[in-house]
Design a protein around this motif. Structure first.
Motif, PDB file in Angstrom:
ATOM      1  N   ILE B 170       0.849  -1.190   0.000  1.00 26.42           N
ATOM      2  CA  ILE B 170       0.000   0.000   0.000  1.00 26.42           C
ATOM      3  C   ILE B 170       0.883   1.237   0.000  1.00 26.42           C
ATOM      4  CG2 ILE B 170      -1.550   1.329   1.511  1.00 26.42           C
ATOM      5  CD1 ILE B 170      -2.912  -1.444   2.081  1.00 26.42           C
ATOM      6  N   LYS B 171       0.455   2.264  -0.738  1.00 27.37           N
ATOM      7  CA  LYS B 171       1.229   3.512  -0.820  1.00 27.37           C
ATOM      8  C   LYS B 171       1.445   4.073   0.580  1.00 27.37           C
ATOM      9  CE  LYS B 171       0.032   5.343  -5.355  1.00 27.37           C
ATOM     10  NZ  LYS B 171      -1.135   5.979  -5.933  1.00 27.37           N
ATOM     11  N   GLU B 172       2.668   4.586   0.786  1.00 28.43           N
ATOM     12  CA  GLU B 172       3.090   4.954   2.133  1.00 28.43           C
ATOM     13  C   GLU B 172       2.104   5.855   2.862  1.00 28.43           C
ATOM     14  OE1 GLU B 172       7.197   6.113   2.227  1.00 28.43           O
ATOM     15  OE2 GLU B 172       7.047   6.551   4.386  1.00 28.43           O
ATOM     16  N   LYS B 173       1.564   6.869   2.153  1.00 22.33           N
ATOM     17  CA  LYS B 173       0.721   7.827   2.882  1.00 22.33           C
ATOM     18  C   LYS B 173      -0.630   7.235   3.283  1.00 22.33           C
ATOM     19  CE  LYS B 173      -1.000  10.348  -1.185  1.00 22.33           C
ATOM     20  NZ  LYS B 173      -1.305  11.649  -1.744  1.00 22.33           N
ATOM     21  N   TYR B 174      -0.975   6.071   2.756  1.00 21.16           N
ATOM     22  CA  TYR B 174      -2.258   5.451   3.125  1.00 21.16           C
ATOM     23  C   TYR B 174      -2.084   4.275   4.098  1.00 21.16           C
ATOM     24  CZ  TYR B 174      -3.992   8.138  -0.846  1.00 21.16           C
ATOM     25  OH  TYR B 174      -4.307   9.151  -1.709  1.00 21.16           O
ATOM     26  N   ILE B 175      -0.850   4.013   4.511  1.00 21.83           N
ATOM     27  CA  ILE B 175      -0.608   2.821   5.332  1.00 21.83           C
ATOM     28  C   ILE B 175      -1.356   2.878   6.666  1.00 21.83           C
ATOM     29  CG2 ILE B 175       1.151   1.572   6.673  1.00 21.83           C
ATOM     30  CD1 ILE B 175       3.030   1.956   4.287  1.00 21.83           C
ATOM     31  N   ASP B 176      -1.264   4.015   7.373  1.00 19.76           N
ATOM     32  CA  ASP B 176      -1.870   4.092   8.707  1.00 19.76           C
ATOM     33  C   ASP B 176      -3.364   3.813   8.684  1.00 19.76           C
ATOM     34  OD1 ASP B 176       0.496   4.531   9.884  1.00 19.76           O
ATOM     35  OD2 ASP B 176       0.321   6.728   9.977  1.00 19.76           O
ATOM     36  N   ILE B 177      -4.052   4.465   7.752  1.00 19.05           N
ATOM     37  CA  ILE B 177      -5.508   4.300   7.705  1.00 19.05           C
ATOM     38  C   ILE B 177      -5.876   2.858   7.318  1.00 19.05           C
ATOM     39  CG2 ILE B 177      -5.736   5.205   5.339  1.00 19.05           C
ATOM     40  CD1 ILE B 177      -8.430   6.420   6.245  1.00 19.05           C
ATOM     41  N   ASN B 178      -5.036   2.239   6.484  1.00 18.53           N
ATOM     42  CA  ASN B 178      -5.321   0.857   6.097  1.00 18.53           C
ATOM     43  C   ASN B 178      -5.058  -0.126   7.234  1.00 18.53           C
ATOM     44  OD1 ASN B 178      -6.233   0.354   3.179  1.00 18.53           O
ATOM     45  ND2 ASN B 178      -4.717   1.982   2.959  1.00 18.53           N
ATOM     46  N   LEU B 179      -4.017   0.147   8.031  1.00 14.63           N
ATOM     47  CA  LEU B 179      -3.759  -0.712   9.191  1.00 14.63           C
ATOM     48  C   LEU B 179      -4.928  -0.620  10.171  1.00 14.63           C
ATOM     49  CD1 LEU B 179       0.054  -0.049   9.843  1.00 14.63           C
ATOM     50  CD2 LEU B 179      -1.009  -2.129   8.928  1.00 14.63           C
ATOM     51  N   LYS B 180      -5.434   0.590  10.325  1.00 13.75           N
ATOM     52  CA  LYS B 180      -6.573   0.815  11.205  1.00 13.75           C
ATOM     53  C   LYS B 180      -7.807   0.078  10.643  1.00 13.75           C
ATOM     54  CE  LYS B 180      -8.571   4.760  13.631  1.00 13.75           C
ATOM     55  NZ  LYS B 180      -8.732   6.208  13.588  1.00 13.75           N
ATOM     56  N   ALA B 181      -7.962   0.139   9.326  1.00 12.37           N
ATOM     57  CA  ALA B 181      -9.100  -0.521   8.677  1.00 12.37           C
ATOM     58  C   ALA B 181      -9.027  -2.032   8.898  1.00 12.37           C
ATOM     59  CB  ALA B 181      -9.111  -0.207   7.179  1.00 12.37           C
ATOM     60  N   PHE B 182      -7.840  -2.578   8.749  1.00 13.68           N
ATOM     61  CA  PHE B 182      -7.653  -4.022   8.917  1.00 13.68           C
ATOM     62  C   PHE B 182      -8.032  -4.435  10.345  1.00 13.68           C
ATOM     63  CE2 PHE B 182      -5.267  -7.906   9.714  1.00 13.68           C
ATOM     64  CZ  PHE B 182      -5.564  -8.633   8.578  1.00 13.68           C
ATOM     65  N   GLU B 183      -7.559  -3.633  11.284  1.00 12.79           N
ATOM     66  CA  GLU B 183      -7.841  -3.866  12.709  1.00 12.79           C
ATOM     67  C   GLU B 183      -9.358  -3.814  12.963  1.00 12.79           C
ATOM     68  OE1 GLU B 183      -5.962  -4.954  16.075  1.00 12.79           O
ATOM     69  OE2 GLU B 183      -5.002  -4.478  14.172  1.00 12.79           O
ATOM     70  N   THR B 184     -10.005  -2.834  12.354  1.00 12.34           N
ATOM     71  CA  THR B 184     -11.464  -2.676  12.508  1.00 12.34           C
ATOM     72  C   THR B 184     -12.191  -3.932  12.046  1.00 12.34           C
ATOM     73  OG1 THR B 184     -11.218  -0.311  12.080  1.00 12.34           O
ATOM     74  CG2 THR B 184     -13.445  -1.208  11.898  1.00 12.34           C
ATOM     75  N   GLY B 185     -11.777  -4.432  10.886  1.00 15.90           N
ATOM     76  CA  GLY B 185     -12.427  -5.631  10.351  1.00 15.90           C
ATOM     77  C   GLY B 185     -12.165  -6.852  11.214  1.00 15.90           C
ATOM     78  N   LEU B 186     -10.932  -6.967  11.646  1.00 15.45           N
ATOM     79  CA  LEU B 186     -10.512  -8.117  12.451  1.00 15.45           C
ATOM     80  C   LEU B 186     -11.305  -8.195  13.760  1.00 15.45           C
ATOM     81  CD1 LEU B 186      -8.203 -10.259  12.113  1.00 15.45           C
ATOM     82  CD2 LEU B 186      -6.834  -8.834  13.609  1.00 15.45           C
ATOM     83  N   ASN B 187     -11.559  -7.032  14.359  1.00 13.91           N
ATOM     84  CA  ASN B 187     -12.221  -7.001  15.668  1.00 13.91           C
ATOM     85  C   ASN B 187     -13.723  -6.783  15.589  1.00 13.91           C
ATOM     86  OD1 ASN B 187      -9.723  -7.312  16.900  1.00 13.91           O
ATOM     87  ND2 ASN B 187      -9.337  -5.108  16.814  1.00 13.91           N
TER      88      ASN B 187
END
Lengths: 593, 188
Positions: B170-187
């Motif tokens: 994932i493009k560097e500037k979008y990494i944080d929001i995507n990590l958060k998104a992944f966490e949201t889905g996981l939990n």
């Protein structure tokens, strides 16, 4: 050894690199396009988009005769265009190895037919190799160069959509350093005169016998012996489907080198089997050959000729097993057909054409094929690349003879015009026809995923190059009436159409505006200035007349209670709907309401 | 034993990227992986599907009817369109988000009601409003990674490091929001 997840097309590109290929050429076409896009990533290989498949095949034939390894790639129907040079290239043969990739499209995912190009190998008398996954796509391609150079003959390399666009693990190898043959003129070998090619034909027949012999012990064919009850003879993706269904309950003869077929291998395998199935997609080619050898096989009486094969069909037809699956109320599924994108520069022209009476519109291959769909329905025929213009000329002659007042109009894209529309237009001017032609110049080859072409000013490798001036080209072909318009300006479109329809002479309208999805280069941002702001519906003015829906824009929807609604996330501000609205209810955001 | 995951939705929803990341994770886990996509004419605003199959050795890259172990639907009606590919014992993960197709937009058809209820009656259905959750995080475009997070929970991979794979794809500037998104889905 390094492994990577590669599509079949990426694996072919890798194979070309590892095989020491130095020259590559193609015209884009689904499902083959990514082969050249990926080859272009290797700086060691000269690679180009040719204007059409015939040119690309001729170009690499030249490279081969001059002594270097080369590759060209095309979709199945592209090989029809390239058939002329291929048949004679087979006679004169290669110096540097040469592979012609044909990417067939069983199931017509993105094509106008599902022809089986395995027939071409037989017809042109050149060897054919068929991989069944990405690893084989790379490995078999490298082997194809050995075969091409051993027998001095071009090799047809057949992929299908599922092999092209499926990804699998591929073990990478090193690049073989290219070896070039020193060039020497050899008129009797490479000049196709009747006298020379009578001899070449006889040599070719001899070569094919030698190749068949070689193929009987070739590593591209694989026998997997399990039980002697069922033997499956198969090739390409059909092997994967068979293996999925039968697993180790059957034995397999998987043929990778499919023309000339390995006679002895097939006979030896068949001897050991009680029941033989031939599992192949589309035509019964291996099956017919087996029958010719006197073998009792089961094939097309069970497996359909039409459509794409899949494991379900193999299971149902050969094992009589029907899968259980969830059944639902089909009324709850509305179709989702492809449409022209929001802001597509083709929309304005097809919207205006859809309102015209007494016109016959001959379309072509590209995104604008979608001008034939609801709600535009602005098309009468589509045949193949370039046929829009020539078929329109044919329409006009029929209407003339039958005294029907119908104007014939050909509609073609920029890249398709370069591909094979130029000669069609020459047919109209040379023969004093009066069909009108609209060239939709959206500054890119759009449908296949945005490839450069002779009109864009850039090459496959991204190098700047002189850009064809379509207007000057059309004039040089003898068209006196040419005008270039902005297709997003409906007034311009309408006035141009009026003039073209009234004209008794060849008339060409060029619509010039970039594809809405194109990433514009700096100079294009300058040339095609967009007025900022998207559109919205003024609720007080909207009379719910639904006129705006007739443009078929995916950003516009309708609600009986509210009226027309423009989706702010997808509207790109092309303004076509605002021009259509009879009540000026569609306004650009930011404008004074 | 080969397992199959079918991802379905509409062009622009990020399905191709999702399946690419999924495939990388499965490779990290040590599986043989095959993945199939559809290109070209079929893409222009039409349905998009990708098929991912993994196991010790995978043969067919495509999934038969009734053979998918998990169906991830990025859009409601697309869940309905492809439900017959799901094993009746399998799991449906569905984003109850509606994207109008052309016949609906122009008023020739209506978007069907009651899809989620019907699906729930037929099969083990997990509803996760990824589009809404993505908007809450700040960008609807990360709906795909929320769905991937939910899928990851079902896959329960032991070795794959999802965070690293996300960071690498994932493009560097979008990494944080995507990590958060992944966490949201996981939990979720």
């Amino acid at each position: 050894m390094k492994t990577e997840l590669l599509s079949g097309n990426e694996a072919v590109a890798r194979g070309a690199y590892e095989a020491g290929v130095t020259v590559a050429s193609a015209y884009p076409g689904t499902p083959s396009t990514e082969i050249l896009e990926n080859i272009a990533q290797y700086k060691e290989i000269y690679s180009e988009w040719a204007p059409n498949e015939k040119v690309s095949l001729e170009m690499v034939a030249g490279t081969s005769i001059a002594g270097a390894r080369s590759i060209c790639a095309m979709k199945h129907v592209g090989l029809n265009v390239a058939a002329d040079p291929m048949f004679t290239f087979a006679y004169i043969g290669t110096e540097g190895g040469c592979v012609i990739v044909t990417a067939d499209d069983p199931g017509l995912h993105s094509s106008q037919n599902e022809q089986d190009n395995r027939y071409y190998a037989r017809h042109a008398k050149i060897p054919m190799i068929e991989p069944s996954d990405s690893q084989e796509a790379k490995d078999f391609l490298i082997k194809a160069y050995e075969i091409s150079e051993k027998f001095k003959i071009p090799v047809l390399f057949r992929m299908t959509t599922r092999v092209c666009h499926s990804k699998g693990m591929v073990t990478l190898g090193e690049r073989k350093e290219p070896s070039f043959k020193k060039y020497k003129r050899n008129i009797s070998a490479f000049v196709s005169t009747p006298a020379n090619n009578r001899i070449h034909h006889s040599q070719l027949e001899k070569k094919l016998k030698e190749i068949e012999e070689y193929n009987n012990s070739c590593s591209l064919n694989k026998i997997e012996l399990n039980s002697g009850e069922i033997g499956i003879i198969t090739s390409g993706i059909s092997y994967q489907y068979s293996k999925e269904v039968f697993g180790n309950d059957a034995s397999y003869l998987k043929i990778g080198f499919t023309f000339p077929l390995p006679r002895d291998t097939i006979l030896n395998f068949s001897k050991k089997m009680k029941k033989i199935y031939v599992v192949e997609e589309n035509e019964p080619i291996i099956e017919n050959y087996c029958r010719m050898l006197g073998l009792d096989v089961t094939g097309k009486e069970k497996i359909p000729v039409e459509g794409e094969l899949n494991p379900d069909i193999v299971e149902e037809k050969l094992l009589n097993i029907k899968n259980e699956f969830i059944k639902i109320n089909e009324e709850k599924i509305v179709s989702r057909p492809p449409t022209l994108c929001s802001g597509c520069p083709h929309r304005g022209i097809f919207y205006e054409l859809s309102k015209r009476k007494n016109v016959a519109i001959s379309g072509d291959i590209g995104c604008y094929t979608l001008g034939s769909t609801e709600p535009l329905n602005a098309m009468d025929t589509i045949i193949c690349m370039g046929a829009s213009i020539s078929a329109a000329h044919g329409f006009s002659k029929a209407f003339e003879k039958s005294n029907q007042k119908i104007k014939a109009i050909g509609v073609i894209g920029d890249s398709t015009f370069f591909h094979s529309g130029i000669t069609s237009l020459l047919d109209i001017t040379y023969n004093r026809g009066n069909a009108a032609v609209i060239i939709l110049d959206n500054r890119i080859t759009a449908m296949t995923g945005h490839q450069e072409n002779p009109g864009t000013g850039y090459t496959l490798k991204g190098t700047e190059t002189p850009e064809v001036n379509i207007e000057n080209l059309v004039k040089a072909l003898g068209v006196k009436n040419v005008e270039t318009i902005n297709p997003n300006n409906l007034k311009q479109v309408n006035e141009a159409l009026d003039r073209a329809i009234e004209s008794d002479e060849p008339y060409v309208i060029i619509t010039k505006w970039p594809c809405a999805l194109k990433k514009l280069k700096e100079e294009e941002k300058e040339n095609f200035k967009k007025i900022p702001g998207i559109f919205k519906v003024n609720r007080e003015k909207c009379r719910k007349c639904k006129m705006c829906l007739k443009a078929g824009c995916p950003s516009i929807s309708f609600d009986e209670n509210i009226g027309s609604i423009i989706d702010e996330d997808t509207c790109v501000g092309c303004s076509v709907c605002a021009q259509i609205c009879p009540f000026d209810a569609i306004e650009r955001e930011g404008d004074q309401l | 034993m080969t397992r199959s995951i079918l991802l379905v939705g509409v062009g622009g929803q990020g399905i191709i990227l999702t399946s690419k990341i999924l495939a990388k994770a499965l490779i990290n886990e040590g599986f043989d992986v095959k993945m199939s996509e559809v290109h070209g004419m079929a893409q222009r605003g039409g349905s998009v599907t990708t098929q991912v199959r993994y196991g010790e050795k995978v043969f067919s890259p495509i999934i038969g009817k009734g053979k998918a172990d998990i169906l991830v639907a990025f859009e409601e009606m697309e869940a309905m369109r492809y439900i017959e590919f799901l094993n009746p014992e399998g799991v449906l993960i569905v984003n109850p988000h509606r994207i109008h197709s052309a016949p609906i937009s122009r008023g020739a058809s209506k978007y069907p009601d009651g899809i989620i209820d019907e699906l729930k009656n037929k099969v083990n259905t997990v509803v996760i409003n990824a589009s809404e959750e993505a908007k809450k995080i700040g960008n609807i475009r990360v709906q795909n990674i929320i769905l991937l997070g939910k899928l990851a929970k079902f896959l329960n991979l032991k070795k794959a490091n999802w965070d690293d794979i996300l960071k690498n794809n994932i493009k560097e500037k979008y990494i944080d929001i995507n990590l958060k998104a992944f966490e949201t889905g996981l939990n979720f």
